[in-house]
Design a protein around this motif. Structure first.
Motif, PDB file in Angstrom:
ATOM      1  N   THR A 126      -7.786   1.496   8.847  1.00  0.00           N
ATOM      2  CA  THR A 126      -7.649   1.022   7.467  1.00  0.00           C
ATOM      3  C   THR A 126      -9.015   0.793   6.825  1.00  0.00           C
ATOM      4  OG1 THR A 126      -5.552  -0.036   8.051  1.00  0.00           O
ATOM      5  CG2 THR A 126      -6.564  -0.720   5.983  1.00  0.00           C
ATOM      6  N   MET A 147      -5.298  -3.370  -0.098  1.00  0.00           N
ATOM      7  CA  MET A 147      -6.057  -2.916   1.067  1.00  0.00           C
ATOM      8  C   MET A 147      -6.739  -4.102   1.766  1.00  0.00           C
ATOM      9  SD  MET A 147      -5.684   0.317   1.567  1.00  0.00           S
ATOM     10  CE  MET A 147      -7.072   0.849   2.577  1.00  0.00           C
ATOM     11  N   PHE A 173     -10.496   2.531   3.521  1.00  0.00           N
ATOM     12  CA  PHE A 173     -10.975   1.721   2.398  1.00  0.00           C
ATOM     13  C   PHE A 173     -12.410   2.100   2.029  1.00  0.00           C
ATOM     14  CE2 PHE A 173     -11.069  -2.961   0.744  1.00  0.00           C
ATOM     15  CZ  PHE A 173     -10.902  -2.498  -0.543  1.00  0.00           C
ATOM     16  N   ILE A 223       0.824  -1.211   0.000  1.00  0.00           N
ATOM     17  CA  ILE A 223       0.000   0.000   0.000  1.00  0.00           C
ATOM     18  C   ILE A 223       0.855   1.257   0.000  1.00  0.00           C
ATOM     19  CG2 ILE A 223      -1.665   1.338   1.365  1.00  0.00           C
ATOM     20  CD1 ILE A 223      -2.829  -1.014  -0.264  1.00  0.00           C
TER      21      ILE A 223
END
Length: 526
Positions: free
Chosen positions: A294, A275, A298, A254
């Protein structure tokens, strides 16, 4: 889930959005004559069908005879692709590059090779800035052809430059090909077999990586070289259940996109997959806060124009975000709350049936079964597990094994003792045949067999003994997959402490959260 989309033309028609259908009709009117009226009739008829039925289709199209249908379908398929290519040409750097290369070829064939060279020169810069080395080989090949067949003013200095460029690009293409092959092969190993089950399997994967990793792979600076290198180590670590290394390389994956954000638009699929892997790494390591951060990142990406540009990206983000949300309920111990997601998940899966592969459907069925098990709805859990057990897809032997083990545990919870003894034998044989039995699972089978001869009053001490035995393996690397697929320890603890499994996991999460906040408070104080 039955597949209603058995015809490739029908699949394509059903995948079209309103704007794409409208564009197709306009395209046909502009570029075709009366002879194409039949493909419009066929298109409209297919669009109205709910599932493909050729007999019904022919009845709705009296102007088309059965012997004609095959050729008209082929013609419609080609015309649909042609209209989509025109409509979508600006949405992909690859399509734009190919379009410009086609223009260069047309100009060359017209004898306008200087104009062709100008286009090729611009193409080269665009391809380089987007790391499209495979495409660069085609551009350089055309430049070499023109310089070889025609005398241009730049011939003397251009020849050496083109030769050097060709050598450099070929070397980079070769490196990218070798690393992408390695990443793909490791991923295929995981999809087929799951995690390494013992030291022998782990050593086999290590040897495979060693034999196929290019000697100077770590010295490469290009985007794709790094991407496929990180992917290779990512899958290697995941197979070997080295979740710290899995997290490290998911993050590198990432970070590569974060360093060059424009590549998210170029390689959206790889960003989405990265992701997903990063979320899985946080889940495996129980990094509660980073998982949440995260997931929010996303979800924000899923609302962006990039994510919604293609059906493929839209569906992939749905699949991975939904999987993450289910994992969150498993970590947080909110199984009952998670059940509210199920109707929406099933509706989305039905709507996007032809876009979701069978592997993902199996995983969703297992996760939904786990939600029901954790909520104490064992009968519904069994229904979802049957979808996996009765599935003939030759994927994920480990998932098949744990579906059977969870199926056995659900029957145990329901007190279906009349079938449990035969189930124990059946599941044990299946897992032994697949060489999937860990020490923890063997202990589980021993306990379940033994529990038939133990009175209800003496069962709790037996659960306590089982808990002591399996807790010894909680940190053992080759046992962690058991706990990742099925939180056996929390289930046994629920029997020992006479609480629900949901309560046990929720308490663990809250205690972990309390310790984290306490540590942060102590750091600030110091």
């Amino acid at each position: 889930m039955a597949n209603r989309f058995t015809d490739i033309l029908f699949q394509l028609v059903k995948s079209l959005e309103k704007s794409e259908k409208r564009n197709f009709k306009l395209y046909i009117k502009r570029s075709s004559g009366n002879e194409d009226l039949k493909i419009i009739e066929l298109f409209d008829a297919l669009d109205k069908l709910q599932e493909y039925d050729e007999a019904l289709l022919l009845r709705k199209l009296p102007s088309i005879k059965k012997p004609q249908l095959s050729n008209i379908k082929v013609h419609l398929y080609k015309q649909l692709l042609a209209s989509l290519r025109l409509l979508k040409s600006t949405e992909s750097i690859d399509m734009q590059l190919n379009e410009q290369l086609d223009y260069a070829r047309i100009l060359y064939n017209k004898g306008l090779y200087q104009q062709s060279l100008k286009i090729l020169e611009k193409l080269k810069e665009t391809a380089k800035s987007n790391y499209k080395y495979n495409f660069l080989t085609q551009v350089i090949a055309w430049e070499k052809k023109i310089e070889t067949l025609h005398i241009t003013r730049s011939m003397l200095e251009k020849g050496e430059v083109l030769s050097a460029e060709a050598n450099e690009v070929n070397a980079r293409v070769d490196m990218v090909a070798r690393l992408s092959n390695l990443a793909l092969q490791l991923y295929c190993l995981y999809i087929k077999n799951g995690h390494a089950r013992n030291a022998k399997e782990e050593e086999s994967v290590k040897q495979f990586l060693h034999d196929n990793l290019p000697a100077n792979a770590h010295l490469q600076e290009g985007f794709y070289e790094k991407l496929y290198l990180y992917q290779s180590y990512n899958w290697f670590a995941f197979i070997c259940q080295d979740f710290v290394k899995y997290y490290r390389y998911s993050q590198k994956w990432i970070d590569l996109f974060n360093e060059q954000p424009f590549m998210i638009n170029v390689e959206t699929g790889y960003y989405i997959k990265g992701m997903h892997n990063l979320l899985n790494a946080h889940f495996d390591l129980r990094n509660y806060r980073k998982f949440d951060e995260t997931l929010h990142q996303f979800e924000a990406f899923a609302e962006s124009p990039i994510a919604g540009k293609h059906d493929n990206h839209r569906v992939q983000t749905f699949v991975y975000i939904t999987a993450a949300k289910l994992n969150k309920h498993f970590m947080w111990g909110t199984f009952t709350e998670g059940l509210s997601m199920v109707p929406e998940i099933e509706a989305e899966m039905a709507e996007n049936e032809m876009f979701i592969d069978s592997h993902r459907i199996l995983v969703f069925n297992y996760k939904i079964a786990m939600l029901h098990f954790g909520s104490g709805k064992y009968d519904v859990c069994i229904d979802y597990l049957q979808r996996i057990i009765n599935n003939n897809v030759d994927l994920r032997y480990d998932l098949q094994c744990y579906a059977r083990l969870l199926h056995l545990m659900a029957h145990y919870e329901l007190g279906n003792y009349e079938i449990i003894e035969s189930l124990i034998k059946s599941v044990f044989r299946f897992m032994a045949k697949m060489e999937n039995l860990t020490i923890v699972e063997q202990e589980m089978f021993k306990f379940l067999r033994h529990s038939f001869n133990v009175s209800a009053r003496k069962l709790r001490p037996e659960f306590e003994k089982l808990l002591q035995r399996i807790k010894l393996f909680e940190k053992s690397r080759f046992e962690t997959r058991t706990f990742a697929y099925l939180d056996v320890i929390s289930w046994v603890e629920s029997k020992v402490y006479e609480k629900t499994m949901e309560e046990i996991i929720r308490e663990k999460y809250l205690e972990s959260k309390r310790k984290l906040e306490e540590d942060e408070s102590n750091k600030l104080a110091s």
